[in-house]
Write a protein that holds these residues in place. Structure first.
Motif, short mmCIF file in Angstrom:
data_model
loop_
_atom_site.label_atom_id
_atom_site.label_comp_id
_atom_site.label_asym_id
_atom_site.label_seq_id
_atom_site.Cartn_x
_atom_site.Cartn_y
_atom_site.Cartn_z
N LEU A 35 0.82 -1.22 0.00
CA LEU A 35 0.00 0.00 0.00
C LEU A 35 0.86 1.27 0.00
N TRP A 36 2.09 1.18 0.44
CA TRP A 36 2.99 2.33 0.34
C TRP A 36 3.25 2.64 -1.14
N ILE A 37 3.45 1.59 -1.93
CA ILE A 37 3.66 1.78 -3.37
C ILE A 37 2.37 2.30 -4.02
N VAL A 38 1.24 1.72 -3.62
CA VAL A 38 -0.06 2.15 -4.16
C VAL A 38 -0.28 3.64 -3.92
N ALA A 39 -0.05 4.09 -2.68
CA ALA A 39 -0.25 5.50 -2.35
C ALA A 39 0.65 6.40 -3.19
N THR A 40 1.91 5.99 -3.34
CA THR A 40 2.86 6.80 -4.11
C THR A 40 2.45 6.88 -5.59
N MET A 41 2.05 5.75 -6.16
CA MET A 41 1.66 5.73 -7.57
C MET A 41 0.39 6.55 -7.80
N LEU A 42 -0.54 6.51 -6.86
CA LEU A 42 -1.76 7.31 -7.00
C LEU A 42 -1.42 8.79 -7.13
N GLY A 86 -4.28 9.11 -2.09
CA GLY A 86 -2.90 8.75 -1.79
C GLY A 86 -2.43 9.31 -0.45
N LEU A 87 -2.76 10.58 -0.19
CA LEU A 87 -2.38 11.20 1.09
C LEU A 87 -3.09 10.52 2.25
N LEU A 88 -4.37 10.17 2.07
CA LEU A 88 -5.11 9.47 3.12
C LEU A 88 -4.48 8.12 3.42
N LEU A 89 -4.04 7.43 2.39
CA LEU A 89 -3.38 6.14 2.60
C LEU A 89 -2.10 6.31 3.41
N TYR A 90 -1.31 7.33 3.09
CA TYR A 90 -0.10 7.60 3.87
C TYR A 90 -0.43 7.78 5.35
N LEU A 103 -1.61 4.43 6.93
CA LEU A 103 -0.45 3.53 7.08
C LEU A 103 0.47 4.03 8.18
N GLY A 104 0.68 5.34 8.22
CA GLY A 104 1.58 5.91 9.21
C GLY A 104 1.09 5.72 10.64
N PHE A 105 -0.25 5.79 10.83
CA PHE A 105 -0.81 5.60 12.17
C PHE A 105 -1.20 4.15 12.46
N VAL A 128 -3.42 2.25 11.11
CA VAL A 128 -4.84 1.89 10.97
C VAL A 128 -4.98 0.70 10.02
N ILE A 129 -4.19 0.69 8.95
CA ILE A 129 -4.15 -0.43 8.03
C ILE A 129 -2.68 -0.82 7.84
N SER A 130 -2.48 -2.05 7.38
CA SER A 130 -1.11 -2.51 7.17
C SER A 130 -0.79 -2.56 5.70
N ALA A 131 0.48 -2.42 5.39
CA ALA A 131 0.91 -2.40 3.99
C ALA A 131 0.85 -3.77 3.36
#
Length: 277
Positions: free
Chosen positions: A117-124, A263-267, A270-272, A274-277
């Motif tokens: 999901l880190w890659i997904v957020a960046t690509m978005l 993408g920002l919401l995913l960051y 992931l940072g907090f 709430v969901i895992s990568a």
């Protein structure tokens, strides 16, 4: 996966496949919020995309039949090799080669590490910005009839990038088309036609590999996947018609802002943790 989850994922696939916001990214994200918080997987994504491509086939049926017919007839000289439809057949074949080769070479990464999901957020975010630049700076004057072999290959390379969730098959190819100077309608139309060989090949490849493989079928269930594919077909057909009308009078900016926001919401999620990568 139960029947309700399958329908939800099928609807998500149908809603997002043709919009330049990445259906594979949305399936990956939505899977985290369903009971069990599981990634539906690359196989489920590829198979359910058969439904959306059937929607494309139905929507552009006359075009597809004409292109295939005239391309085939051009092989035997009954239609000129430079016939526009015969040329389009060759351009679709040429444009489909990059994603076919890359899909086989990087299959393991596509099924695993690329789905982070880190890659997904960046690509978005990155490809959202590229879409914005192409939409605002592209000349958008060239009709689809002006498509060249070089441009067809560049379209194909852009589609190849969509093997990474978050890029978006339609988003990547539409971005490339507008960057090359094609109109929104021309870029979108070719993106839809170009996707069919790759998506059907990928979907049926994953389907045949999944049949008889208990480990894969246990992950998502073939019956549930069939329901998701049907839902994707119905919703996808509606979305195609809406998008073709929308782009005739509107820019892609709403999708750009949506991609960046998601993408920002995913960051943040992931940072907090709430969901895992």
């Amino acid at each position: 996966m139960n029947w309700l989850e399958a329908i939800i994922l099928g609807v998500v696939q149908g809603l997002t496949e043709f919009l330049p916001i990445s259906s594979s990214a949305h399936l990956r994200i939505v899977g985290e919020f369903l009971p069990g918080a599981a990634d539906p997987g690359a196989a489920f994504t590829a198979i359910s995309q058969i439904g959306t491509e059937l929607a494309v086939l139905l929507f552009f049926w006359k075009d597809v039949v004409r292109i295939i017919s005239r391309w085939f007839r051009s092989l035997f000289g009954s239609v000129a090799r430079n016939d526009p439809d015969a040329r389009m057949g060759w351009l679709i074949i040429i444009g489909s080669l990059p994603i076919g080769v890359a899909g086989l070479l990087f299959e393991d990464a596509i099924d695993s590490s690329f789905r982070s999901l880190w890659i997904v957020a960046t690509m978005l975010i990155v490809f959202g910005l590229l879409l914005a630049l192409a939409d605002s700076l592209g000349r958008q004057t060239k009709p689809l009839e002006k498509l060249t072999v070089k441009d067809g290959i560049l379209y194909g390379l852009a589609q190849m990038m969509a093997l990474i969730p978050g890029v978006s098959r339609s988003g990547g190819t539409i971005t490339m088309g507008m960057a090359l100077g094609y109109t929104r309608k021309a870029a979108t139309r070719y993106a839809f036609l170009l996707a069919m060989p790759a998506v059907f090949a990928s979907g049926f490849y994953k389907l045949f590999r999944s049949i008889g493989d208990p480990e894969q079928t246990a992950a998502y269930g073939m019956a549930e996947t069939a329901v998701a594919t049907l839902a994707a077909f119905i919703v996808g057909y509606i979305v195609i018609g809406w998008l073709m009308r929308f782009i005739s009078t509107n820019s892609y900016n709403p999708f750009v802002w949506y991609r960046i926001g998601l993408g920002l919401l995913l960051y943040i999620l992931l940072g907090f943790g709430v969901i895992s990568a």
